[in-house]
Design a protein around this motif. Sequence first.
Motif, PDB file in Angstrom:
ATOM      1  N   VAL A  54     -19.247  23.868 -32.159  1.00 60.87           N
ATOM      2  CA  VAL A  54     -20.158  23.616 -31.032  1.00 60.87           C
ATOM      3  C   VAL A  54     -19.602  22.508 -30.139  1.00 60.87           C
ATOM      4  CG1 VAL A  54     -22.460  22.800 -30.393  1.00 60.87           C
ATOM      5  CG2 VAL A  54     -22.190  24.421 -32.291  1.00 60.87           C
ATOM      6  N   ALA A  55     -19.123  21.415 -30.772  1.00 54.32           N
ATOM      7  CA  ALA A  55     -18.584  20.290 -30.004  1.00 54.32           C
ATOM      8  C   ALA A  55     -17.355  20.721 -29.197  1.00 54.32           C
ATOM      9  CB  ALA A  55     -18.228  19.135 -30.937  1.00 54.32           C
ATOM     10  N   ALA A  56     -16.451  21.499 -29.821  1.00 51.33           N
ATOM     11  CA  ALA A  56     -15.255  21.972 -29.116  1.00 51.33           C
ATOM     12  C   ALA A  56     -15.642  22.851 -27.931  1.00 51.33           C
ATOM     13  CB  ALA A  56     -14.356  22.743 -30.079  1.00 51.33           C
ATOM     14  N   SER A  57     -16.654  23.702 -28.129  1.00 52.36           N
ATOM     15  CA  SER A  57     -17.111  24.589 -27.044  1.00 52.36           C
ATOM     16  C   SER A  57     -17.644  23.763 -25.876  1.00 52.36           C
ATOM     17  CB  SER A  57     -18.197  25.538 -27.567  1.00 52.36           C
ATOM     18  OG  SER A  57     -17.706  26.321 -28.630  1.00 52.36           O
ATOM     19  N   ILE A  58     -18.402  22.699 -26.167  1.00 54.16           N
ATOM     20  CA  ILE A  58     -18.957  21.846 -25.105  1.00 54.16           C
ATOM     21  C   ILE A  58     -17.830  21.169 -24.322  1.00 54.16           C
ATOM     22  CG2 ILE A  58     -20.324  19.766 -24.662  1.00 54.16           C
ATOM     23  CD1 ILE A  58     -22.072  20.599 -27.062  1.00 54.16           C
ATOM     24  N   TYR A  59     -16.805  20.693 -25.058  1.00 54.13           N
ATOM     25  CA  TYR A  59     -15.672  20.075 -24.372  1.00 54.13           C
ATOM     26  C   TYR A  59     -14.985  21.055 -23.417  1.00 54.13           C
ATOM     27  CZ  TYR A  59     -15.497  15.603 -26.887  1.00 54.13           C
ATOM     28  OH  TYR A  59     -15.767  14.340 -27.358  1.00 54.13           O
ATOM     29  N   PHE A  60     -14.781  22.286 -23.911  1.00 54.07           N
ATOM     30  CA  PHE A  60     -14.131  23.291 -23.059  1.00 54.07           C
ATOM     31  C   PHE A  60     -14.990  23.596 -21.817  1.00 54.07           C
ATOM     32  CE2 PHE A  60     -11.683  24.646 -26.956  1.00 54.07           C
ATOM     33  CZ  PHE A  60     -10.434  24.314 -26.450  1.00 54.07           C
ATOM     34  N   ILE A  61     -16.309  23.734 -22.034  1.00 52.47           N
ATOM     35  CA  ILE A  61     -17.222  24.031 -20.926  1.00 52.47           C
ATOM     36  C   ILE A  61     -17.226  22.876 -19.929  1.00 52.47           C
ATOM     37  CG2 ILE A  61     -19.656  24.372 -20.310  1.00 52.47           C
ATOM     38  CD1 ILE A  61     -19.948  25.814 -23.059  1.00 52.47           C
ATOM     39  N   SER A  62     -17.134  21.622 -20.451  1.00 54.89           N
ATOM     40  CA  SER A  62     -17.167  20.440 -19.589  1.00 54.89           C
ATOM     41  C   SER A  62     -15.837  20.207 -18.884  1.00 54.89           C
ATOM     42  CB  SER A  62     -17.514  19.201 -20.409  1.00 54.89           C
ATOM     43  OG  SER A  62     -18.732  19.383 -21.094  1.00 54.89           O
ATOM     44  N   GLY A  63     -14.829  21.005 -19.225  1.00 56.60           N
ATOM     45  CA  GLY A  63     -13.512  20.820 -18.612  1.00 56.60           C
ATOM     46  C   GLY A  63     -12.637  19.816 -19.315  1.00 56.60           C
ATOM     47  N   LEU A 250     -23.291  16.175 -27.076  1.00 59.15           N
ATOM     48  CA  LEU A 250     -22.079  15.720 -27.756  1.00 59.15           C
ATOM     49  C   LEU A 250     -22.334  14.471 -28.586  1.00 59.15           C
ATOM     50  CD1 LEU A 250     -19.111  16.158 -25.243  1.00 59.15           C
ATOM     51  CD2 LEU A 250     -19.273  17.065 -27.557  1.00 59.15           C
ATOM     52  N   GLN A 251     -23.079  13.512 -28.015  1.00 51.13           N
ATOM     53  CA  GLN A 251     -23.347  12.267 -28.736  1.00 51.13           C
ATOM     54  C   GLN A 251     -24.222  12.507 -29.959  1.00 51.13           C
ATOM     55  OE1 GLN A 251     -21.706   9.544 -28.213  1.00 51.13           O
ATOM     56  NE2 GLN A 251     -20.692  10.629 -26.534  1.00 51.13           N
ATOM     57  N   SER A 252     -25.177  13.406 -29.843  1.00 48.32           N
ATOM     58  CA  SER A 252     -26.029  13.710 -31.006  1.00 48.32           C
ATOM     59  C   SER A 252     -25.237  14.469 -32.072  1.00 48.32           C
ATOM     60  CB  SER A 252     -27.263  14.512 -30.570  1.00 48.32           C
ATOM     61  OG  SER A 252     -26.879  15.671 -29.871  1.00 48.32           O
ATOM     62  N   LEU A 253     -24.289  15.309 -31.636  1.00 43.90           N
ATOM     63  CA  LEU A 253     -23.423  15.992 -32.596  1.00 43.90           C
ATOM     64  C   LEU A 253     -22.541  14.984 -33.333  1.00 43.90           C
ATOM     65  CD1 LEU A 253     -22.250  19.145 -30.587  1.00 43.90           C
ATOM     66  CD2 LEU A 253     -23.634  19.127 -32.665  1.00 43.90           C
ATOM     67  N   PRO A 660     -17.163  12.684 -30.904  1.00 46.91           N
ATOM     68  CA  PRO A 660     -16.786  13.576 -32.012  1.00 46.91           C
ATOM     69  C   PRO A 660     -15.322  13.461 -32.401  1.00 46.91           C
ATOM     70  CG  PRO A 660     -18.218  14.735 -30.483  1.00 46.91           C
ATOM     71  CD  PRO A 660     -17.926  13.406 -29.861  1.00 46.91           C
ATOM     72  N   VAL A 661     -14.448  13.181 -31.438  1.00 49.45           N
ATOM     73  CA  VAL A 661     -13.019  13.047 -31.730  1.00 49.45           C
ATOM     74  C   VAL A 661     -12.789  11.925 -32.745  1.00 49.45           C
ATOM     75  CG1 VAL A 661     -10.812  12.317 -30.737  1.00 49.45           C
ATOM     76  CG2 VAL A 661     -12.229  13.986 -29.527  1.00 49.45           C
ATOM     77  N   HIS A 662     -13.469  10.789 -32.580  1.00 51.74           N
ATOM     78  CA  HIS A 662     -13.282   9.654 -33.488  1.00 51.74           C
ATOM     79  C   HIS A 662     -13.855   9.947 -34.873  1.00 51.74           C
ATOM     80  CE1 HIS A 662     -13.354   7.852 -29.359  1.00 51.74           C
ATOM     81  NE2 HIS A 662     -12.238   7.325 -29.823  1.00 51.74           N
TER      82      HIS A 662
END
Length: 838
Positions: A54-63, A250-253, A660-662
């Motif tokens: 889910v987090a990876a998908s949000i990053y891709f959607i956000s550019g 993202l922050q809640s994830l 999420p990366v950290h």
Amino acid sequence: MHKESDNMKGLTTEQVVQAREQFGSNELTTKKRTNLWTTVLRIAKEPMIILLFVAASIYFISGKIGDGIFLSAAILFQAFISIYQYSRSKNALDKLKDFSQPTCSVIRNGERQKIKSEEVVCGDSLIVEEGGLIIADGKIVQSNDFSVNESILTGESLPVFKDKSSNDNSIYSGTTVASGLAIIIVTAIGNETRLGKIGKSLDSIEEEKTPLELQIANFVKKMAIVGGVVFLVVWIINYVQSHNLLSSLLQSLTLAMSILPEEIPVAFTTFMALGAWRLMKMGVVVKQMKTVETLGSATVICTDKTGTITENKMSLSKLFVWSTKKHSELNEVSTSEEKELIEIGMWASEPIPFDPMEIALHQAYKKFTPKDQRPDFKLVHEYPLAGKPPMMTHVFEDSNGNQIIAAKGAVETMMRVSSLTSTEQKEVNEVVHAIAKEGYRVLGVGISTFLGTVFPENQEDLKFTFKGVVAFYDPPKKNIDQVLKSFYDAGIKVKIITGDNAETTTAIAKQIYFSGFEKSINGDQLMQLSDEELKECVMETAIFTRMFPDAKLKIINALKEKRQIVAMTGDGVNDGPALKAAHIGIAMGKKGTEIAKDAASLILLEDDLSKMIDAIAMGRKIYTNLKKAIQYIISIHIPIILTVFIPLALGWIYPNIFSPVHVIFLEIIMGPTCSIIYENEPMEKNLMFQKPKPVSNTFFNWTELTISIIQGLVIALGILLIYQYAVYNGFNEELTRTMVFTDLVVANIFLTLINRSFYYSIWTTLKYKNKLVVYIIGITLLLMGLLLFIPPLTNFFAFERMNGSQLLLCLGTGFISVIWFELVKWRKRRKQNPHLIQ
């Protein structure tokens, strides 16, 4: 009498190969196969993988393509780690399955061979005998007093007698041999057997989870629920403040990832499977994973005498001939009466002996008889070992109709069936007592003059003439006194449960310095005790003699009612119920019957009780190391959770210090630490001098949880102080994040080292032989160095290079936030016995 191979040649090697090509292996195959694809599907359903996706998908959607690619790589890495751990566990369990597989005897190329059950083919001449598990369907071609228990197929618990002339002369896979011996021609194997055809129902049977598995699953489930609730709360708070749906998600994830302790189930599976594999390499085959959990809690070992405490190398040593009242050593045998006593003892034995005493009688007969009559007689009727105390009778007949009816067994039983007067019995008992108190095992021998072919149902209804006593010596094993000392040092009581008499058992017990040899009780006396008397008796008594199945079972159950964790050794058919009832049923790999091995949860391949010391030590080590791993996981998750949550909840200047990366980078560091480093930790030197852990203790008890929570809170305090220090000095968000992250990684490294023991100091544990500690910490430091000093990586993680004083501050804070626990350990050692403090 004859050997099977005299009449039967069996299949040739070429015929075996052809049959295997035509019919396959003797294995039951079901639809429930765990393969790579099912493992991948299971991994895809794991909460952490879903959150990452889910987090990876949000990053891709956000550019934010770079972040999306990193998390995608993290998904692949996590999946790789899971598959690697699965593969290690599966390989270990496959090897265990191979070792614990039943074996059987077949006649091939005219010789008796022992093979694995899966190697049996259609057309094989399969030998099945008392105590054996039948592993294929077949037709009886030869049998002696043969009966089978077919309850697994019919529900009927009574044995069924069969021979080649019976209406149903077939025997079936999955059933057990109740008595006698038979040779069968195999007609069906694997899925084509009667059991195999109904085996599809096995697909729907789910393996029951162990108490520890349930505790871990329950803990992870609760943490997942907490994570879900916090996820929603943080999402709402973030959204209210930022009005940015994807950013707040993202922050809640990030927080949800930090809360979920997905390493715990992975660590449990890895520890149990690899622990069982390590035991197998030591000669101990664990059939059930729950046994690994229970080993560390064992408080009582109930052991047989013959073959476990003694060598099981019976040598015929003394004779007492009743008619002449003469005692003699075996090397002094000269009279016809002495030779006759040996001859009758031999006829009372199995035609093809496997019991050491019977082998000794056959050898003595061959040595002293002028003409070997065994080829002229064949076994026509057999009464198996039975009674209290037991006896056995064999009936042989030659081609002229001449019969030999010989019996041997407990002296008191043989005197009773021979109708000796009380005066005569007293005289015999005095002789037996004198021989037995020297450590000899004694058997009475008798012969019957019964005429006819219709034999009574019970052997005790035959009239016998008492011929005398044969005495065998079975020396104690050389290492048994040290084995007993190791049990006693570990706080484990040892009890001898034997079918032998009290005098012989006590004599052997004295020789090996057995604790509690002064007090014993026999089976009949034990059965007369009330329930309360029995419970007290089993705790106070160490030697139980003249035991039979019901009495053994009562001892095990009474010990369990006294909240003891019972390990029981056994090798015979009659040991099955007690082995099944014990918490840890231990079968002997060499002399054990298949029924005993099937009932047991653990098999000693070399019949060596000293391996139980190793097994208990391994059980304690696995349990202790798994606790260390889980306490580490709990401790290190707390500062991650608080570092993500507190700045947001309290409205600090940099509310989203981690992304999420950290968090996933920290997860990548933590996973191998708990599953690889702690699993490979050696056993602590004081572990086998501690009392067994109470089985009632829950894995997550409050004392240990409190320690982990306090450790986590102190680390979190240090991190948050670093955060406030950075803000107080006006550092920007990137530098603050770098210092907080560095402090957390440093604390993680020192926590790994400190928690290698909750008793010994870090200076002691640094000497432990575990190369993986150096490798994992080295890799962690290397990765951290790359993040701090390689600009592309520093920028990607939104870090900023620190100066020397800032780096030293992070190192010092991380060190201090963990090292304080050494004072707790030092205080704990001060309270212990000084000789344990090193």
